[in-house]
Design an enzyme around this catalytic site. Structure first.
Site, mmCIF file in Angstrom:
data_model
loop_
_atom_site.group_PDB
_atom_site.id
_atom_site.type_symbol
_atom_site.label_atom_id
_atom_site.label_comp_id
_atom_site.label_asym_id
_atom_site.label_seq_id
_atom_site.Cartn_x
_atom_site.Cartn_y
_atom_site.Cartn_z
ATOM 1 C CB SER A 1 -8.929 -5.092 -2.797
ATOM 2 O OG SER A 1 -9.460 -3.801 -3.040
ATOM 3 C CB THR A 2 -13.474 -7.395 -4.268
ATOM 4 O OG1 THR A 2 -13.326 -7.261 -2.853
ATOM 5 C CG2 THR A 2 -13.254 -8.847 -4.630
ATOM 6 C CD1 TRP B 1 7.358 6.461 -2.820
ATOM 7 C CD2 TRP B 1 6.806 6.859 -4.964
ATOM 8 N NE1 TRP B 1 8.530 6.495 -3.562
ATOM 9 C CE2 TRP B 1 8.216 6.740 -4.869
ATOM 10 C CE3 TRP B 1 6.227 7.109 -6.204
ATOM 11 C CZ2 TRP B 1 9.044 6.870 -5.992
ATOM 12 C CZ3 TRP B 1 7.047 7.244 -7.309
ATOM 13 C CH2 TRP B 1 8.443 7.121 -7.197
ATOM 14 N NE ARG C 1 -7.823 2.268 -5.327
ATOM 15 C CZ ARG C 1 -6.592 2.240 -4.881
ATOM 16 N NH1 ARG C 1 -5.591 2.511 -5.700
ATOM 17 N NH2 ARG C 1 -6.343 1.954 -3.614
ATOM 18 C CG ASP D 1 -2.078 0.938 1.111
ATOM 19 O OD1 ASP D 1 -2.339 1.433 -0.007
ATOM 20 O OD2 ASP D 1 -2.731 1.206 2.136
ATOM 21 C CG ASN E 1 -7.992 -1.833 -4.886
ATOM 22 O OD1 ASN E 1 -7.073 -2.596 -4.669
ATOM 23 N ND2 ASN E 1 -8.271 -0.824 -4.058
ATOM 24 N N GLY F 1 -0.055 5.539 -4.376
ATOM 25 C CA GLY F 1 -0.648 6.828 -4.737
ATOM 26 C C GLY F 1 -0.022 7.966 -3.954
ATOM 27 C CG HIS G 1 -0.423 2.205 -9.338
ATOM 28 N ND1 HIS G 1 -0.578 1.876 -8.002
ATOM 29 C CD2 HIS G 1 -1.529 2.926 -9.667
ATOM 30 C CE1 HIS G 1 -1.728 2.370 -7.560
ATOM 31 N NE2 HIS G 1 -2.315 3.018 -8.552
ATOM 32 N NE ARG H 1 -2.878 -1.233 4.587
ATOM 33 C CZ ARG H 1 -4.142 -1.274 4.231
ATOM 34 N NH1 ARG H 1 -4.947 -2.123 4.826
ATOM 35 N NH2 ARG H 1 -4.630 -0.478 3.293
ATOM 36 C CD GLU I 1 2.871 -12.887 16.054
ATOM 37 O OE1 GLU I 1 2.926 -11.708 16.460
ATOM 38 O OE2 GLU I 1 2.392 -13.820 16.720
HETATM 39 C C1 IPE Z 1 -5.511 -2.570 0.070
HETATM 40 O O1 IPE Z 1 -5.161 -1.244 -0.104
HETATM 41 C C2 IPE Z 1 -5.491 -3.289 -1.250
HETATM 42 C C3 IPE Z 1 -4.190 -3.431 -1.872
HETATM 43 C C4 IPE Z 1 -3.044 -3.035 -1.394
HETATM 44 C C5 IPE Z 1 -4.198 -4.110 -3.136
HETATM 45 P P1 IPE Z 1 -6.257 -0.100 -0.302
HETATM 46 O O2 IPE Z 1 -5.503 1.162 -0.464
HETATM 47 O O3 IPE Z 1 -7.197 -0.464 -1.385
HETATM 48 O O4 IPE Z 1 -7.054 -0.160 1.077
HETATM 49 P P2 IPE Z 1 -7.805 0.989 1.869
HETATM 50 O O5 IPE Z 1 -8.804 1.590 0.928
HETATM 51 O O6 IPE Z 1 -6.776 1.984 2.284
HETATM 52 O O7 IPE Z 1 -8.413 0.301 3.041
HETATM 53 C C1 IPE Z 2 -1.569 0.307 -3.354
HETATM 54 O O1 IPE Z 2 -1.398 1.672 -3.407
HETATM 55 C C2 IPE Z 2 -1.896 -0.286 -4.707
HETATM 56 C C3 IPE Z 2 -3.288 -0.696 -4.866
HETATM 57 C C4 IPE Z 2 -4.210 -0.665 -3.946
HETATM 58 C C5 IPE Z 2 -3.703 -1.151 -6.182
HETATM 59 P P1 IPE Z 2 -2.622 2.677 -3.394
HETATM 60 O O2 IPE Z 2 -3.046 2.905 -4.798
HETATM 61 O O3 IPE Z 2 -3.696 2.233 -2.485
HETATM 62 O O4 IPE Z 2 -1.932 3.990 -2.829
HETATM 63 P P2 IPE Z 2 -2.489 4.964 -1.711
HETATM 64 O O5 IPE Z 2 -2.919 4.114 -0.561
HETATM 65 O O6 IPE Z 2 -3.614 5.715 -2.327
HETATM 66 O O7 IPE Z 2 -1.324 5.838 -1.366
HETATM 67 MG MG MG Z 3 -4.043 2.438 -0.529
#
Ligand code: IPE
Ligand code: IPE
Ligand code: MG
Length: 231
Positions: A63-64, A23, A69, A18, A66, A21, A35, A180, A199
């Protein structure tokens, strides 16, 4: 690491990758730039884990939830992940990595789905580290899917073993350590069943910056834990 702590290598590490975005945002770049670098980090992490002798690595890539977005981000991610996995196949062959895709891959565009499934098939019989990539994955969806499969068999009563056998992750041991990145302290629908006694390790580092040093910090923290499993 303190000299008294011996590094205990977890058999199975699972990672919620995670922070791509944020970053990118910090650098005034589009989210997709995060990404892209995140994909490089993923490849490096697979290499590091394989070199460390980790038996199973599971990564949460999409994720399901995602799917909700922006369309442009979802399309960019689909293309990046599918092409990235295809491009990385020769290296996975060289490392003897066994690939397993966990999730509802049928939701992917046919060209990507076919490309992914064929890489998975070609790597299925390798005997090195097992790499599970969670794509279009949700822990709740996985459980619902498992129960529906059992209902189709005509079952009216089920056991924990029945559920396990029908998870996407069937045959893979539960994760010992769940990592995480990006300073979020939540599970976001990842391995809900499998992480019952895992853990947890959280770090503020954004995924694109997660390097081998950070991985070793997570393993070092794991090495100091006393696991009790309720006993
Ligand atoms: C969890 O991250 C899913 C992945 C890393 C693929 P998200 O960024 O989607 O989760 P939330 O929205 O912060 O809970
Ligand atoms: C994790 O990074 C990648 C996916 C969930 C696909 P994010 O895209 O969630 O990045 P943040 O959490 O918005 O910074
Ligand atoms: Mg995220």
């Amino acid at each position: 690491m303190s000299e008294t702590t011996e590094l205990k290598i977890p058999r199975h590490i699972a990672i919620i990758m995670d922070g791509n975005g944020r970053w990118a945002k910090k650098r005034l770049l589009p989210r997709t730039a995060g990404h892209k670098v995140g994909l490089d980090t993923f490849v490096n992490t697979v290499d590091s884990c394989s070199d460390l002798g980790i038996e199973y690595l599971t990564v949460y890539a999409f994720s399901t939830e995602n799917w909700n977005r922006a369309t442009e981000e979802v399309s960019a991610l689909m293309e990046l992940m599918s092409k990235g996995i295809v491009k990385y196949e020769p290296e996975m062959v060289r490392k003897n990595i066994r690939l397993k895709l966990l999730g509802d891959i049928d939701r992917f565009e046919p060209k990507y789905r076919q490309a992914l499934r064929s890489v998975e098939e070609r790597l299925a019989n390798n005997t090195g580290m097992t790499l599970c990539i969670c794509l279009s994955y949700g822990g709740r969806q996985e459980l619902v899917n498992a129960v529906n499969r059992l209902l189709k068999e005509g079952r009216t009563e089920i056991t924990a073993e029945d559920i396990e056998r029908n998870l996407y992750s069937a045959g893979v041991p539960d994760p010992d350590l769940v990592v995480r990145t990006s300073g979020e302290y939540r599970i976001s629908n990842f391995l809900l069943w499998q992480s019952a006694y895992s853990e947890y390790y959280f770090t503020d580092v954004f995924w694109p910056d997660f390097d081998k040093k950070e991985l070793l910090k997570a393993i070092e923290s794991f090495s100091k834990r006393e696991r009790r499993f309720g006993r």
